[in-house]
Design a protein around this motif. Structure first.
Motif, PDB file in Angstrom:
ATOM      1  N   LEU A  18     -11.560  -0.088  -5.379  1.00 20.61           N
ATOM      2  CA  LEU A  18     -10.979  -1.381  -5.054  1.00 20.61           C
ATOM      3  C   LEU A  18     -11.821  -2.492  -5.668  1.00 20.61           C
ATOM      4  O   LEU A  18     -13.054  -2.377  -5.712  1.00 20.61           O
ATOM      5  N   PRO A  19     -11.193  -3.566  -6.123  1.00 17.62           N
ATOM      6  CA  PRO A  19     -11.944  -4.684  -6.704  1.00 17.62           C
ATOM      7  C   PRO A  19     -12.495  -5.595  -5.612  1.00 17.62           C
ATOM      8  O   PRO A  19     -12.173  -6.773  -5.524  1.00 17.62           O
ATOM      9  N   ALA A  20     -13.309  -4.997  -4.732  1.00 21.79           N
ATOM     10  CA  ALA A  20     -13.840  -5.729  -3.576  1.00 21.79           C
ATOM     11  C   ALA A  20     -15.027  -4.966  -3.007  1.00 21.79           C
ATOM     12  O   ALA A  20     -15.170  -3.767  -3.265  1.00 21.79           O
ATOM     13  N   PRO A  21     -15.856  -5.648  -2.211  1.00 20.37           N
ATOM     14  CA  PRO A  21     -16.869  -4.897  -1.462  1.00 20.37           C
ATOM     15  C   PRO A  21     -16.149  -3.940  -0.512  1.00 20.37           C
ATOM     16  O   PRO A  21     -15.095  -4.268   0.032  1.00 20.37           O
ATOM     17  N   VAL A  22     -16.729  -2.747  -0.319  1.00 18.71           N
ATOM     18  CA  VAL A  22     -16.095  -1.727   0.512  1.00 18.71           C
ATOM     19  C   VAL A  22     -17.095  -1.186   1.518  1.00 18.71           C
ATOM     20  O   VAL A  22     -18.246  -0.917   1.174  1.00 18.71           O
ATOM     21  N   ASP A  23     -16.648  -1.027   2.756  1.00 19.23           N
ATOM     22  CA  ASP A  23     -17.432  -0.330   3.768  1.00 19.23           C
ATOM     23  C   ASP A  23     -17.267   1.162   3.478  1.00 19.23           C
ATOM     24  O   ASP A  23     -16.195   1.718   3.713  1.00 19.23           O
ATOM     25  N   PRO A  24     -18.305   1.822   2.953  1.00 22.10           N
ATOM     26  CA  PRO A  24     -18.151   3.214   2.530  1.00 22.10           C
ATOM     27  C   PRO A  24     -17.913   4.188   3.686  1.00 22.10           C
ATOM     28  O   PRO A  24     -17.332   5.239   3.486  1.00 22.10           O
ATOM     29  N   TRP A  25     -18.344   3.873   4.875  1.00 20.39           N
ATOM     30  CA  TRP A  25     -18.160   4.764   6.013  1.00 20.39           C
ATOM     31  C   TRP A  25     -16.730   4.696   6.553  1.00 20.39           C
ATOM     32  O   TRP A  25     -16.185   5.682   6.986  1.00 20.39           O
ATOM     33  N   MET A  70       0.829  -1.192   0.000  1.00 21.94           N
ATOM     34  CA  MET A  70       0.000   0.000   0.000  1.00 21.94           C
ATOM     35  C   MET A  70       0.873   1.255   0.000  1.00 21.94           C
ATOM     36  O   MET A  70       0.622   2.167  -0.757  1.00 21.94           O
ATOM     37  N   ASP A  71       1.879   1.285   0.836  1.00 20.81           N
ATOM     38  CA  ASP A  71       2.728   2.475   0.900  1.00 20.81           C
ATOM     39  C   ASP A  71       3.419   2.744  -0.425  1.00 20.81           C
ATOM     40  O   ASP A  71       3.555   3.889  -0.838  1.00 20.81           O
ATOM     41  N   GLN A  72       3.869   1.701  -1.105  1.00 26.38           N
ATOM     42  CA  GLN A  72       4.520   1.898  -2.397  1.00 26.38           C
ATOM     43  C   GLN A  72       3.526   2.456  -3.415  1.00 26.38           C
ATOM     44  O   GLN A  72       3.852   3.355  -4.180  1.00 26.38           O
ATOM     45  N   LEU A  73       2.299   1.927  -3.419  1.00 23.33           N
ATOM     46  CA  LEU A  73       1.281   2.431  -4.340  1.00 23.33           C
ATOM     47  C   LEU A  73       0.968   3.893  -4.070  1.00 23.33           C
ATOM     48  O   LEU A  73       0.724   4.667  -4.987  1.00 23.33           O
ATOM     49  N   LEU A  74       0.951   4.261  -2.794  1.00 26.37           N
ATOM     50  CA  LEU A  74       0.576   5.621  -2.430  1.00 26.37           C
ATOM     51  C   LEU A  74       1.761   6.567  -2.385  1.00 26.37           C
ATOM     52  O   LEU A  74       1.604   7.738  -2.124  1.00 26.37           O
ATOM     53  N   GLY A  75       2.922   6.053  -2.632  1.00 30.39           N
ATOM     54  CA  GLY A  75       4.113   6.889  -2.611  1.00 30.39           C
ATOM     55  C   GLY A  75       4.308   7.593  -3.925  1.00 30.39           C
ATOM     56  O   GLY A  75       3.370   8.118  -4.533  1.00 30.39           O
ATOM     57  N   ARG A  76       5.515   7.582  -4.406  1.00 32.21           N
ATOM     58  CA  ARG A  76       5.863   8.303  -5.635  1.00 32.21           C
ATOM     59  C   ARG A  76       5.173   7.735  -6.858  1.00 32.21           C
ATOM     60  O   ARG A  76       4.943   8.452  -7.826  1.00 32.21           O
ATOM     61  N   ASP A  77       4.852   6.437  -6.875  1.00 29.19           N
ATOM     62  CA  ASP A  77       4.313   5.821  -8.089  1.00 29.19           C
ATOM     63  C   ASP A  77       3.067   6.537  -8.597  1.00 29.19           C
ATOM     64  O   ASP A  77       2.972   6.871  -9.767  1.00 29.19           O
ATOM     65  N   ILE A  78       2.092   6.763  -7.736  1.00 33.42           N
ATOM     66  CA  ILE A  78       0.867   7.433  -8.166  1.00 33.42           C
ATOM     67  C   ILE A  78       1.165   8.880  -8.511  1.00 33.42           C
ATOM     68  O   ILE A  78       0.698   9.402  -9.522  1.00 33.42           O
ATOM     69  N   LEU A  79       1.949   9.544  -7.693  1.00 35.95           N
ATOM     70  CA  LEU A  79       2.246  10.951  -7.952  1.00 35.95           C
ATOM     71  C   LEU A  79       3.014  11.135  -9.250  1.00 35.95           C
ATOM     72  O   LEU A  79       2.819  12.117  -9.960  1.00 35.95           O
ATOM     73  N   GLN A  80       3.884  10.191  -9.583  1.00 36.35           N
ATOM     74  CA  GLN A  80       4.608  10.282 -10.854  1.00 36.35           C
ATOM     75  C   GLN A  80       3.665  10.132 -12.026  1.00 36.35           C
ATOM     76  O   GLN A  80       3.884  10.715 -13.087  1.00 36.35           O
ATOM     77  N   GLU A  81       2.605   9.362 -11.865  1.00 30.14           N
ATOM     78  CA  GLU A  81       1.625   9.198 -12.937  1.00 30.14           C
ATOM     79  C   GLU A  81       0.856  10.493 -13.179  1.00 30.14           C
ATOM     80  O   GLU A  81       0.339  10.723 -14.256  1.00 30.14           O
ATOM     81  N   PRO A 138      -5.331 -10.887  -0.046  1.00 29.77           N
ATOM     82  CA  PRO A 138      -5.087 -11.346   1.320  1.00 29.77           C
ATOM     83  C   PRO A 138      -4.485 -10.255   2.196  1.00 29.77           C
ATOM     84  O   PRO A 138      -3.627  -9.495   1.758  1.00 29.77           O
ATOM     85  N   GLY A 139      -4.987 -10.168   3.407  1.00 30.14           N
ATOM     86  CA  GLY A 139      -4.485  -9.198   4.363  1.00 30.14           C
ATOM     87  C   GLY A 139      -5.129  -7.818   4.266  1.00 30.14           C
ATOM     88  O   GLY A 139      -4.820  -6.935   5.052  1.00 30.14           O
ATOM     89  N   TRP A 140      -6.042  -7.626   3.321  1.00 31.49           N
ATOM     90  CA  TRP A 140      -6.665  -6.320   3.137  1.00 31.49           C
ATOM     91  C   TRP A 140      -8.020  -6.196   3.832  1.00 31.49           C
ATOM     92  O   TRP A 140      -8.582  -5.111   3.878  1.00 31.49           O
ATOM     93  N   GLY A 191     -14.200   3.230   4.624  1.00 28.22           N
ATOM     94  CA  GLY A 191     -13.272   3.238   3.504  1.00 28.22           C
ATOM     95  C   GLY A 191     -12.336   2.055   3.544  1.00 28.22           C
ATOM     96  O   GLY A 191     -11.158   2.170   3.236  1.00 28.22           O
ATOM     97  N   SER A 192     -12.906   0.892   3.913  1.00 31.03           N
ATOM     98  CA  SER A 192     -12.112  -0.334   4.051  1.00 31.03           C
ATOM     99  C   SER A 192     -12.725  -1.459   3.239  1.00 31.03           C
ATOM    100  O   SER A 192     -13.949  -1.596   3.189  1.00 31.03           O
ATOM    101  N   PRO A 193     -11.884  -2.294   2.607  1.00 27.56           N
ATOM    102  CA  PRO A 193     -12.420  -3.453   1.896  1.00 27.56           C
ATOM    103  C   PRO A 193     -12.982  -4.482   2.877  1.00 27.56           C
ATOM    104  O   PRO A 193     -12.498  -4.612   4.004  1.00 27.56           O
ATOM    105  N   LEU A 194     -14.015  -5.187   2.430  1.00 28.28           N
ATOM    106  CA  LEU A 194     -14.664  -6.212   3.248  1.00 28.28           C
ATOM    107  C   LEU A 194     -14.501  -7.579   2.592  1.00 28.28           C
ATOM    108  O   LEU A 194     -15.014  -7.798   1.498  1.00 28.28           O
ATOM    109  N   ARG A 195     -13.766  -8.455   3.235  1.00 30.50           N
ATOM    110  CA  ARG A 195     -13.544  -9.813   2.747  1.00 30.50           C
ATOM    111  C   ARG A 195     -13.207  -9.847   1.258  1.00 30.50           C
ATOM    112  O   ARG A 195     -13.886 -10.508   0.468  1.00 30.50           O
ATOM    113  N   PRO A 196     -12.162  -9.134   0.835  1.00 26.26           N
ATOM    114  CA  PRO A 196     -11.833  -9.083  -0.596  1.00 26.26           C
ATOM    115  C   PRO A 196     -11.207 -10.382  -1.093  1.00 26.26           C
ATOM    116  O   PRO A 196     -10.289 -10.912  -0.479  1.00 26.26           O
TER     117      PRO A 196
END
Length: 93
Positions: free
Chosen positions: A28-35, A1-12, A46-48, A37-42
């Motif tokens: 996210l390619p998963a059900p999400v709790d909108p309140w 997650m940190d790598q995705l949210l680091g320079r990679d996205i900003l460079q794009e 794994p681990g998300w 902002g977390s994935p639910l049983r994706p």
């Protein structure tokens, strides 16, 4: 997650100053709790389950953040960031 949210996205985001980010939206390619902002049983993420994605985005970009299922975000279209120069997303649009 940190790598995705680091320079990679900003460079794009060609030509965008990261301090000018006003809002972050992530699908996210998963059900999400909108309140929370977390994935639910994706499947295939794994681990998300229950990971505070929106909170991490708010912290990383110092801006409001919203997380939803990726299919729910297709309907509104790409929004103004697809046409506003110099910030264009996706690249080349």
């Amino acid at each position: 997650m940190d790598q995705l949210l680091g320079r990679d996205i900003l460079q794009e985001l060609e030509g965008c100053d990261p301090d000018r980010v006003r809002q972050v939206v992530m699908g996210l390619p998963a059900p999400v709790d909108p309140w929370r902002g977390s994935p639910l049983r994706p499947n295939g993420m794994p681990g998300w389950d229950g990971f505070p994605v929106a909170e991490r985005l708010r912290t990383r970009f110092r801006a409001p953040a919203q997380v939803d299922n990726d299919a729910n975000l297709i309907s509104p279209g790409c929004g103004p960031w697809c046409t506003s120069a110099p910030c264009r997303w996706p690249r080349g649009s």
